[in-house]
Design a protein around this motif. Structure first.
Motif, PDB file in Angstrom:
ATOM      1  N   ASP A 398     -36.818  22.987   7.941  1.00  0.00           N
ATOM      2  CA  ASP A 398     -37.020  24.222   7.168  1.00  0.00           C
ATOM      3  C   ASP A 398     -35.997  25.295   7.531  1.00  0.00           C
ATOM      4  OD1 ASP A 398     -39.291  23.083   6.013  1.00  0.00           O
ATOM      5  OD2 ASP A 398     -40.591  23.816   7.635  1.00  0.00           O
ATOM      6  N   ALA A 399     -35.038  24.943   8.376  1.00  0.00           N
ATOM      7  CA  ALA A 399     -34.103  25.966   8.869  1.00  0.00           C
ATOM      8  C   ALA A 399     -32.671  25.471   8.877  1.00  0.00           C
ATOM      9  CB  ALA A 399     -34.512  26.382  10.280  1.00  0.00           C
ATOM     10  N   VAL A 400     -32.337  24.624   7.906  1.00  0.00           N
ATOM     11  CA  VAL A 400     -30.983  24.074   7.874  1.00  0.00           C
ATOM     12  C   VAL A 400     -30.104  24.872   6.916  1.00  0.00           C
ATOM     13  CG1 VAL A 400     -31.630  21.732   8.503  1.00  0.00           C
ATOM     14  CG2 VAL A 400     -31.712  22.413   6.103  1.00  0.00           C
ATOM     15  N   VAL A 401     -28.795  24.754   7.139  1.00  0.00           N
ATOM     16  CA  VAL A 401     -27.841  25.388   6.241  1.00  0.00           C
ATOM     17  C   VAL A 401     -27.804  24.624   4.927  1.00  0.00           C
ATOM     18  CG1 VAL A 401     -26.442  26.294   8.127  1.00  0.00           C
ATOM     19  CG2 VAL A 401     -25.935  24.039   7.193  1.00  0.00           C
ATOM     20  N   PRO A 402     -27.500  25.303   3.816  1.00  0.00           N
ATOM     21  CA  PRO A 402     -27.433  24.616   2.524  1.00  0.00           C
ATOM     22  C   PRO A 402     -26.455  23.445   2.571  1.00  0.00           C
ATOM     23  CG  PRO A 402     -27.356  26.992   2.221  1.00  0.00           C
ATOM     24  CD  PRO A 402     -27.244  26.755   3.693  1.00  0.00           C
ATOM     25  N   GLY A 403     -26.814  22.371   1.895  1.00  0.00           N
ATOM     26  CA  GLY A 403     -25.954  21.201   1.837  1.00  0.00           C
ATOM     27  C   GLY A 403     -26.272  20.141   2.869  1.00  0.00           C
ATOM     28  N   SER A 416     -25.927  22.043  11.782  1.00  0.00           N
ATOM     29  CA  SER A 416     -26.867  21.925  10.659  1.00  0.00           C
ATOM     30  C   SER A 416     -27.868  23.073  10.591  1.00  0.00           C
ATOM     31  CB  SER A 416     -27.632  20.602  10.756  1.00  0.00           C
ATOM     32  OG  SER A 416     -28.470  20.581  11.909  1.00  0.00           O
ATOM     33  N   LEU A 417     -28.068  23.803  11.685  1.00  0.00           N
ATOM     34  CA  LEU A 417     -29.115  24.836  11.709  1.00  0.00           C
ATOM     35  C   LEU A 417     -28.582  26.201  11.287  1.00  0.00           C
ATOM     36  CD1 LEU A 417     -30.994  23.910  15.019  1.00  0.00           C
ATOM     37  CD2 LEU A 417     -31.672  23.376  12.664  1.00  0.00           C
ATOM     38  N   ASP A 418     -29.413  26.926  10.556  1.00  0.00           N
ATOM     39  CA  ASP A 418     -29.105  28.284  10.110  1.00  0.00           C
ATOM     40  C   ASP A 418     -29.558  29.262  11.200  1.00  0.00           C
ATOM     41  OD1 ASP A 418     -29.005  30.810   8.937  1.00  0.00           O
ATOM     42  OD2 ASP A 418     -29.604  30.066   6.958  1.00  0.00           O
ATOM     43  N   LYS A 425     -36.492  31.407  18.275  1.00  0.00           N
ATOM     44  CA  LYS A 425     -37.658  30.570  17.983  1.00  0.00           C
ATOM     45  C   LYS A 425     -37.608  29.247  18.740  1.00  0.00           C
ATOM     46  CE  LYS A 425     -38.121  32.441  13.278  1.00  0.00           C
ATOM     47  NZ  LYS A 425     -38.153  32.095  11.828  1.00  0.00           N
ATOM     48  N   ILE A 426     -38.771  28.618  18.880  1.00  0.00           N
ATOM     49  CA  ILE A 426     -38.833  27.237  19.350  1.00  0.00           C
ATOM     50  C   ILE A 426     -38.631  26.338  18.131  1.00  0.00           C
ATOM     51  CG2 ILE A 426     -40.274  25.457  20.396  1.00  0.00           C
ATOM     52  CD1 ILE A 426     -41.734  27.654  21.928  1.00  0.00           C
ATOM     53  N   VAL A 427     -37.692  25.425  18.220  1.00  0.00           N
ATOM     54  CA  VAL A 427     -37.327  24.586  17.072  1.00  0.00           C
ATOM     55  C   VAL A 427     -37.804  23.162  17.310  1.00  0.00           C
ATOM     56  CG1 VAL A 427     -35.443  23.781  15.605  1.00  0.00           C
ATOM     57  CG2 VAL A 427     -35.283  26.030  16.718  1.00  0.00           C
ATOM     58  N   VAL A 428     -38.511  22.611  16.322  1.00  0.00           N
ATOM     59  CA  VAL A 428     -38.959  21.216  16.379  1.00  0.00           C
ATOM     60  C   VAL A 428     -37.897  20.339  15.730  1.00  0.00           C
ATOM     61  CG1 VAL A 428     -40.720  19.553  15.713  1.00  0.00           C
ATOM     62  CG2 VAL A 428     -41.373  21.894  16.305  1.00  0.00           C
ATOM     63  N   CYS A 429     -37.286  19.468  16.516  1.00  0.00           N
ATOM     64  CA  CYS A 429     -36.274  18.526  16.029  1.00  0.00           C
ATOM     65  C   CYS A 429     -36.830  17.108  16.129  1.00  0.00           C
ATOM     66  CB  CYS A 429     -34.995  18.614  16.866  1.00  0.00           C
ATOM     67  SG  CYS A 429     -34.266  20.260  16.977  1.00  0.00           S
ATOM     68  N   LEU A 430     -36.376  16.233  15.265  1.00  0.00           N
ATOM     69  CA  LEU A 430     -36.837  14.847  15.264  1.00  0.00           C
ATOM     70  C   LEU A 430     -35.739  13.912  15.750  1.00  0.00           C
ATOM     71  CD1 LEU A 430     -38.730  14.761  11.846  1.00  0.00           C
ATOM     72  CD2 LEU A 430     -39.636  15.287  14.119  1.00  0.00           C
ATOM     73  N   LYS A 444     -29.348  25.554  20.774  1.00  0.00           N
ATOM     74  CA  LYS A 444     -28.781  26.648  21.582  1.00  0.00           C
ATOM     75  C   LYS A 444     -27.654  27.334  20.826  1.00  0.00           C
ATOM     76  CE  LYS A 444     -26.851  27.669  26.142  1.00  0.00           C
ATOM     77  NZ  LYS A 444     -26.443  27.118  27.457  1.00  0.00           N
ATOM     78  N   ARG A 445     -26.793  26.572  20.158  1.00  0.00           N
ATOM     79  CA  ARG A 445     -25.679  27.159  19.397  1.00  0.00           C
ATOM     80  C   ARG A 445     -26.185  28.118  18.330  1.00  0.00           C
ATOM     81  NH1 ARG A 445     -23.857  27.265  14.688  1.00  0.00           N
ATOM     82  NH2 ARG A 445     -25.488  25.847  13.962  1.00  0.00           N
ATOM     83  N   ALA A 446     -27.295  27.727  17.683  1.00  0.00           N
ATOM     84  CA  ALA A 446     -27.828  28.557  16.594  1.00  0.00           C
ATOM     85  C   ALA A 446     -28.703  29.695  17.093  1.00  0.00           C
ATOM     86  CB  ALA A 446     -28.619  27.663  15.632  1.00  0.00           C
ATOM     87  N   GLY A 447     -28.880  29.814  18.416  1.00  0.00           N
ATOM     88  CA  GLY A 447     -29.641  30.931  18.966  1.00  0.00           C
ATOM     89  C   GLY A 447     -31.114  30.655  19.161  1.00  0.00           C
ATOM     90  N   GLY A 448     -31.531  29.384  19.056  1.00  0.00           N
ATOM     91  CA  GLY A 448     -32.931  29.059  19.283  1.00  0.00           C
ATOM     92  C   GLY A 448     -33.326  29.283  20.737  1.00  0.00           C
TER      93      GLY A 448
END
Length: 773
Positions: A398-403, A416-418, A425-430, A444-448
């Motif tokens: 629910d938090a990816v960049v378009p495309g 890939s993350l916006d 936030k805490i981000v749930v990755c699969l 971490k790069r996206a600031g999570g």
């Protein structure tokens, strides 16, 4: 991660290397020309001249023949690696004295405080308080173990030589110098070290020394980890990342000597620290030297993904065959491509193929959701969230960049993350595509603020722990689904992650690792692989201080010990047991040592229930082979199934229709592959009935009497004749026949059973696997 070399790198390298020798109309690459065994006593010069003579027959000049040689194998293996065109290789392969000529490809990739203690406790024993290990096996004191891998970090405490005696007289090897490695880096523990990269550089060009030492020194960490698991010294007070898995680190044979053979190097590309490859030509040179150097055991945590080569085109299989002829035990990893079937690698019957299973240790980290539900995660991440309050929770999809492609949107792949949607936030990755630790790097790069890594369904409850670069933990597939349902149902989903702690005594254990490659054997389905399983999940061992715990280039941490998972970790456990058995029984053949481990292996867990897989289902021989290794039981197996070099050559004749040694012609009618005197039975496409023969050798009491019991596979009757074997002396052999008859089981369904010989003191168990035509 196993990945082949990039095709975009091949052509420029080949043109630079080969255009000076001939016209560039035909591309040249490294081929291995295998000639079998050396006959008689010959000097290295005589052997090299024979190899040059063969090359001159397909080259335009003597100079071109000389310049084309990459390696000349001269100790036991007869053959060479050379730069050839496909046409030249084909001409050589058609010559009578040539067994095979095949490309020396980069098919291959490198596939502890608690693990040894767990193995011993599983047998009702306590750590190192083992009479057979301390007084009889002497902790492997005079045994030399060769480790074919990515090198070694010699300064680790695990490789100290304090109190060790003189180097064994049989040792003939060298301490090869190079980048940051000289003769002083060898000692009475690391008694020799070599490195091999001619095959690698023929493919990729000159080694990038930013990512690897041109020497036996290990930049990667993998080789150091496997070497210390086999034979690391006893080092108290060891832990990973500041406190995880704290305890005494030791290899299984802590007084054995180590010989290091570095054959694995970084693949040029975006992740050179992560991905390594190992070329056939380099590995075969290492095997050849190791045989000449005088090793007793070879530990090879390297394997291939994809379609496995037949034995005569397989560098590891060829090297292992010659090692077996010289009494050297070769243990190899089964591969990390499970849980899919028919993924196991290292398939030759003259090597021990090792699957991976868990131990009884976990690294619990609790996740508290905003609805009050608590979920147990697993991590060895030393970082914690700055606040004890709940943090906003978001699913990566629910938090990816378009495309971003929908099929990978939840997997936190690079860039890939916006940042606007995940910051703080805490981000749930699969799990799925990409490296687990790289997913944390992307958060971490996206600031999570933190990562929760959700298992794929195939991984179930099995969680390889990671030292993420930010606070984080991993959860089972069921718990990941529960978290996603909560996110979808809540208006403002939130969570917090507690700090992790080491937990011992986890049950059930062992459990087969989901990543451990499965049978059946794709080269010869009438030989069961893997052979055995050993600890391979979250194993603590020594590490290269040139490599971070994640091996990511952006991770600048340095550790002396690291937790790592894979069949690469289980293989050296079995190599260590082989070293102990070699010390106890120096006259035993490599096949006898393999048999002792297989027929005494455990098929129940610490609860006394059948071993299971990561999904909680019963694990059978295609997953765990004969079972989980039990060193103490293997020291006194009662009976062993022995096999000779000639038996293996006959097997190759029937299995792949090829002579593995030109001096041993295949008979007009070869015995069935199922008749190889193996400690397990595998029958593919059973149609009607089949009878196989086995021979056992008494290595227990002089006079004894064994009776057989059978557990029949579903839909298959099994009869064994005779049903009683009487022995009068040690070393006596007895043969028996096993007849299997189909009773209407549907085709291509694999069913399993077993048969067991017992004299009241020894239990000698062999698995049976059958598919019915």
């Amino acid at each position: 991660m196993m990945r082949g070399p990039s095709p975009y790198l091949v052509l420029p390298v080949f043109f630079l290397l080969f255009c000076f020798t001939a016209s560039c109309n035909e591309l040249r690459r490294v081929y291995i020309v295998y000639l079998g065994e050396h006959k008689g006593l010959r000097t290295g010069r005589e052997i090299l001249e024979d190899h040059h003579s063969l090359l001159r027959s397909v080259k335009n000049s003597e100079e071109e023949a000389l310049n084309s040689v990459v390696y000349s194998y001269k100790h036991s293996i007869n053959g060479f690696a050379a730069l050839l065109t496909e046409e030249e290789a084909t001409k050589l392969s058609e010559m009578e004295q040539v067994v095979s000529a095949f490309p020396g490809e980069a098919r291959w990739s490198p596939h502890t405080t608690r693990s040894w203690e767990f193995i011993m406790q599983e047998e009702g024993l306590q750590g190192w308080e083992l009479e057979w290990m301390t007084s009889k096996a002497k902790l492997g004191k005079e045994v030399i173990v060769g480790v074919v891998d990515s090198g070694v970090w010699p300064e680790s405490q695990s490789f100290g030589d304090a109190g060790m005696g003189p180097i064994p007289e049989r040792w003939k090897g060298i301490c090869q110098e190079g980048d940051a490695f000289d003769s002083s880096n060898c000692n009475k523990k690391i008694i020799g070290a070599r490195y091999y990269l001619k095959g690698y550089e023929a493919y990729y060009g000159s080694l990038n020394r930013t990512y690897a030492y041109r020497s036996p020194r290990d930049h990667d960490g993998h080789g150091t980890h496997t070497a210390s698991t086999v034979a690391g010294r006893v080092v108290p007070g060891v832990s990973a990342l500041g406190g995880f898995a704290r305890g005494t680190a030791a290899g299984g044979a802590p007084l054995a000597r180590l010989a290091i053979y570095k054959v694995c190097w970084p693949i040029p590309g975006p992740n050179p620290n992560i991905e390594n490859t190992c070329f056939d030509a380099d590995m075969l040179a290492a095997f050849d030297d190791a045989i000449g150097d005088g090793v007793h055991v070879l530990s090879v945590s390297i394997g291939a993904s994809g379609v496995p080569p037949k034995y005569s085109n397989d560098g590891i299989a060829i090297g292992a065959l010659h090692a077996a002829k010289h009494g050297i035990v070769v243990a190899c990893s089964a591969g990390n491509d499970g849980p899919a079937p028919a993924t196991v690698s290292n398939l030759a019957p003259w090597m021990i193929t090792v699957g991976a299973s868990s131990i009884d240790r976990a690294f619990d980290s609790l996740v508290l959701l905003g609805n009050g539900v608590t979920i147990k995660g697993q991590t060895v991440t030393p970082y914690v969230l700055k606040s004890s309050e709940l943090y906003p929770l978001v699913y990566a999809g629910d938090a990816v960049v378009p495309g971003t492609p929908g099929n990978v949107s939840g997997q936190c792949l690079p860039n890939s993350l916006d940042a606007k949607k995940v910051r703080g936030k805490i981000v749930v990755c699969l799990r799925g595509s990409g490296l687990r630790v790289a997913k944390g790097l992307e958060v971490k790069r996206a600031g999570g603020a933190a990562i929760i890594l959700g298992n794929a369904v195939a991984n179930g409850n099995e969680i390889p722990v990671d030292a993420h670069v930010l606070p984080g933990t991993a959860v089972s597939s069921d718990d990941a689904i529960a978290i996603l349902k909560y996110i979808n149902a809540a208006r403002r989903p939130s969570a917090k992650i507690g700090s992790a702690r080491t937990v011992l005594g986890v049950t059930p254990a062992p459990v087969m690792a989901a990543f451990s490659s499965r049978g059946p054997n794709r080269v010869e389905p009438n030989i069961l692989k893997p052979d055995i399983t050993a600890p391979g999940l979250n194993i603590l061992a020594a590490w290269s201080e040139s490599s971070s715990p994640t091996k990511l280039e952006d991770d600048h941490r340095s550790v002396k010990y690291n937790l790592y998972s894979g069949t690469s970790m289980s293989c050296p456990h079995v190599s260590a047991v082989a070293a102990l058995l070699k010390s106890l029984h120096p006259d035993w053949s490599s096949s006898a040592i393999r048999s002792a481990m297989m027929t005494t292996a455990a098929v129940v867990n610490t609860r006394g229930a059948p071993l299971t897989d990561a999904a909680g289902q019963a694990a059978g021989p295609l997953e765990l082979g004969s079972g989980h290794v039990r060193p103490n039981h293997a020291s006194d197996p009662g009976l062993v199934y022995d096999a000779s070099y000639e038996d293996y050559l006959l097997f190759a004749c029937s299995s792949i229709g090829a002579q593995m040694d030109p001096s041993f012609p295949c008979p007009e009618t070869s015995p069935s592959p199922s008749d190889l005197n193996y400690p397990s039975i595998a029958i593919s496409d059973l149609n009607g009935s089949v009878t196989v023969r086995r021979t056992v050798t008494n290595v227990g009491p002089g006079a004894t009497r064994y009776r057989v019991t059978v557990t029949e596979p579903t839909g298959v009757s099994v009869s064994i004749s005779p049903g009683v074997l009487s022995f009068k002396r040690v070393g006596q052999k007895k043969s028996f026949s096993v007849t299997l008859k189909a009773r209407g089981t549907p085709g291509k369904v694999y069913v399993a059973g077993s048969y067991t010989w017992s004299d009241g003191a020894h239990v000698v168990r062999s698995p049976i696997v059958v598919s019915v035509a």
